[in-house]
Motif scaffolding. Structure first.
Motif, PDB file in Angstrom:
ATOM      1  N   LEU A  62      11.511 -16.550 -15.699  1.00 58.58           N
ATOM      2  CA  LEU A  62      12.916 -16.662 -14.859  1.00 58.58           C
ATOM      3  C   LEU A  62      12.611 -18.182 -14.045  1.00 58.58           C
ATOM      4  O   LEU A  62      13.530 -18.599 -14.152  1.00 58.58           O
ATOM      5  CB  LEU A  62      13.282 -15.625 -13.960  1.00 58.58           C
ATOM      6  N   MET A  63      11.406 -18.430 -13.653  1.00 55.31           N
ATOM      7  CA  MET A  63      11.106 -19.696 -12.948  1.00 55.31           C
ATOM      8  C   MET A  63      11.449 -20.834 -14.037  1.00 55.31           C
ATOM      9  O   MET A  63      11.619 -21.992 -13.810  1.00 55.31           O
ATOM     10  CB  MET A  63      10.034 -19.622 -12.205  1.00 55.31           C
ATOM     11  N   LEU A  64      10.801 -20.774 -15.308  1.00 52.51           N
ATOM     12  CA  LEU A  64      10.809 -21.705 -16.284  1.00 52.51           C
ATOM     13  C   LEU A  64      12.296 -21.756 -16.648  1.00 52.51           C
ATOM     14  O   LEU A  64      12.793 -23.057 -16.960  1.00 52.51           O
ATOM     15  CB  LEU A  64       9.909 -21.107 -17.450  1.00 52.51           C
ATOM     16  N   VAL A  65      13.182 -20.560 -16.797  1.00 50.40           N
ATOM     17  CA  VAL A  65      14.316 -21.015 -17.047  1.00 50.40           C
ATOM     18  C   VAL A  65      15.158 -21.644 -15.992  1.00 50.40           C
ATOM     19  O   VAL A  65      16.048 -22.440 -16.341  1.00 50.40           O
ATOM     20  CB  VAL A  65      15.091 -19.486 -17.251  1.00 50.40           C
ATOM     21  N   TYR A  66      14.981 -21.369 -14.566  1.00 45.13           N
ATOM     22  CA  TYR A  66      15.303 -22.272 -13.527  1.00 45.13           C
ATOM     23  C   TYR A  66      15.132 -23.576 -13.815  1.00 45.13           C
ATOM     24  O   TYR A  66      15.763 -24.414 -13.548  1.00 45.13           O
ATOM     25  CB  TYR A  66      14.737 -21.698 -12.358  1.00 45.13           C
ATOM     26  N   SER A  67      13.820 -24.092 -14.031  1.00 53.06           N
ATOM     27  CA  SER A  67      13.199 -25.220 -14.107  1.00 53.06           C
ATOM     28  C   SER A  67      14.382 -25.985 -15.383  1.00 53.06           C
ATOM     29  O   SER A  67      14.775 -27.329 -15.267  1.00 53.06           O
ATOM     30  CB  SER A  67      11.839 -25.448 -14.810  1.00 53.06           C
ATOM     31  N   ALA A  68      14.450 -25.322 -16.674  1.00 53.08           N
ATOM     32  CA  ALA A  68      15.285 -25.811 -17.618  1.00 53.08           C
ATOM     33  C   ALA A  68      16.702 -26.143 -17.152  1.00 53.08           C
ATOM     34  O   ALA A  68      16.999 -27.090 -17.690  1.00 53.08           O
ATOM     35  CB  ALA A  68      15.203 -24.972 -18.823  1.00 53.08           C
TER      36      ALA A  68
ATOM     37  N   LEU B  16       4.441 -24.000 -15.235  1.00 48.08           N
ATOM     38  CA  LEU B  16       5.113 -23.647 -13.728  1.00 48.08           C
ATOM     39  C   LEU B  16       4.515 -25.019 -12.753  1.00 48.08           C
ATOM     40  O   LEU B  16       5.240 -25.621 -12.338  1.00 48.08           O
ATOM     41  CB  LEU B  16       4.799 -22.696 -13.129  1.00 48.08           C
ATOM     42  N   LEU B  17       3.201 -25.476 -13.072  1.00 49.31           N
ATOM     43  CA  LEU B  17       2.524 -26.476 -12.466  1.00 49.31           C
ATOM     44  C   LEU B  17       3.357 -27.700 -12.705  1.00 49.31           C
ATOM     45  O   LEU B  17       3.488 -28.595 -11.908  1.00 49.31           O
ATOM     46  CB  LEU B  17       0.990 -26.344 -12.492  1.00 49.31           C
TER      47      LEU B  17
END
Length: 199
Positions: free
Chosen positions: A19-25, A80-81
């Motif tokens: 989910l955090m990677l989707v947010y980043s994208a 994430l980093l």
């Protein structure tokens, strides 16, 4: 912790990482589609000190999952980093020392006519990450901790030596990350020792 509970936590964590990677994208694509200069966008947002001081939040769990040999968790935390560089909004008034250091990095590694500095940076980072996660994968956390300490100290030395005055801006965040990681390792070691003594 029961195996089933541990497995559920691992799965839940993978979902959180996803989910955090989707947010980043989403925020990255939103900026890109708006016609933003992506290099300048990332550069401005990376001046937010949260992206500098949050590194232990990714390194520690990545090392833990390397010790448990969970490759997807390790890769997830490393992604994430990387994406955390642009998670946070650009500060209203950035520290001049931070701006100077980032400008030095951009000039030295990316705008340099010679590609040798960039190649050296990529090689050094890959070697550092390989040694770090290989150590934990082989269940040798003390060697892994040594790699973190040596790698961070070398980064500070290189920044100070090559970046001159600008390089000092990288010292405090790097040392603070090192302090957090070493304190975490110390308290974990003490807890494990007490647990063994109690047995």
């Amino acid at each position: 912790m029961p195996k089933t509970t541990s497995a559920k936590i691992d799965l839940l964590l993978l979902w959180v990482i996803g989910l955090m990677l989707v947010y980043s994208a989403i925020i990255f694509m939103s900026a890109y589609l708006s016609g933003t200069d992506m290099g300048a966008w990332v550069w401005e947002r990376h001046q937010n000190l949260f992206s500098w001081y949050s590194r232990p939040l990714f390194i520690i769990p990545a090392a833990y999952y390397a010790y448990r040999r969970r490759i997807w968790h390790v890769l997830g935390f490393m992604l994430l980093l990387a994406t955390s560089l642009f998670w946070f909004a650009a500060p209203d008034s950035a520290d001049p020392a931070i701006r100077e250091y980032l400008q030095w990095e951009a000039d030295f590694f990316f705008s340099n006519a010679s590609k040798l500095p960039l190649l050296a940076l990529i090689t050094a980072v890959l070697i550092f990450l390989f040694l770090l996660f290989y150590a934990f994968w082989q269940r040798n956390p003390w060697f892994g901790l040594l790699v973190i300490n040596v790698g961070t100290v070398l980064k500070i030395i290189v920044s100070l030596a090559l970046g001159e005055g600008a390089g000092a801006a990288a010292a405090v965040p790097s040392l603070s990350s090192l302090l957090v990681i070493n304190l975490f390792a110390y308290f974990l070691w003490r807890r494990l020792r007490k647990s063994r003594e109690a047995d």
